[in-house]
Design an enzyme around this catalytic site. Structure first.
Site, short mmCIF file in Angstrom:
data_model
loop_
_atom_site.label_atom_id
_atom_site.label_comp_id
_atom_site.label_asym_id
_atom_site.label_seq_id
_atom_site.Cartn_x
_atom_site.Cartn_y
_atom_site.Cartn_z
N HIS A 8 46.02 39.89 39.91
CA HIS A 8 45.13 40.92 40.15
C HIS A 8 44.00 41.01 39.26
CE1 HIS A 8 45.22 45.78 39.76
NE2 HIS A 8 43.94 45.29 39.98
N HIS A 45 31.78 29.80 41.37
CA HIS A 45 32.12 28.38 42.23
C HIS A 45 33.28 27.77 41.60
CE1 HIS A 45 30.98 25.48 39.15
NE2 HIS A 45 29.84 26.55 38.73
#
Length: 196
Positions: free
Chosen positions: A133, A124
């Site tokens: 990446h 979250h």
């Protein structure tokens, strides 16, 4: 027919091609500046594309992806694997690819042209900037911030509330328990800076 150009023709591009097929793109074209072969599977490899085609940059190198995103004038496509779990309250940017097994929880933000690789987990309220990446099995706890262009290696994890700067490299299996300044390379458990 649903067409898509994949800018790149290496191993990462093949993974993204299968992801595109799962997203109902039926006619794929690979593009590489200097092709060394004519096709991948039954899809052609070309040296140039026009600027009207839908496109995804299928290159793993973050700096190269950024350079191409600036140069190409195409409409960039976001690809999400059907076996990923993404909160309806998460935000995913243009040109980003989300691989199989990924979990992205509520109010997380993933920028443009990112790679969120197999089984990565973003909890979250995380903020992932552009051209990041996240390698397979990366785990980010809640409210983590990852700066532009950073590459986080296979199986690395970042504890809650940590900020990793821009254009950093986090080694495979590293455990990040402190903020990381821009441009650093970090390895180990606990993570230690080995290059600035």
């Amino acid at each position: 027919m649903n067409k898509l150009v994949l800018y790149g023709a290496g191993g990462h591009a093949k993974v993204i091609a299968e992801l595109a097929e799962l997203n109902y793109y039926e006619e794929l074209t690979f593009c590489e500046d200097e092709p060394t072969k004519k096709q991948i599977w039954n899809y052609p490899i070309v040296a140039k594309i026009g600027n009207k085609e839908k496109c995804v940059i299928a290159i793993g190198n973050n700096a190269v992806r950024k350079k191409l995103a600036i140069v190409l004038k195409n409409a960039f496509v976001t690809l999400i694997h059907p076996q990923s779990q993404i909160s309806t309250r998460a935000m995913i940017g243009n040109g980003t690819v989300i691989m199989a097994g990924v979990t992205i929880n509520t109010d997380a933000q993933v920028g443009n042209h990112c790679i969120v690789n197999t089984n990565a987990s973003i909890d979250h309220d995380c903020i992932i900037e552009d051209f990041v990446h996240l390698s397979p099995n990366v785990a980010l706890a809640g409210t983590v911030s990852i700066g532009e262009g950073t590459h986080i290696g296979v199986g690395a994890c970042v504890i809650q509330g940590i900020k990793v700067g821009k254009w950093c490299t986090i080694g495979a299996g590293a455990v990040i328990i402190r903020d990381v300044p821009d441009g650093c390379t970090v390895v180990g458990n606990p993570g230690r800076i080995i290059k600035k």
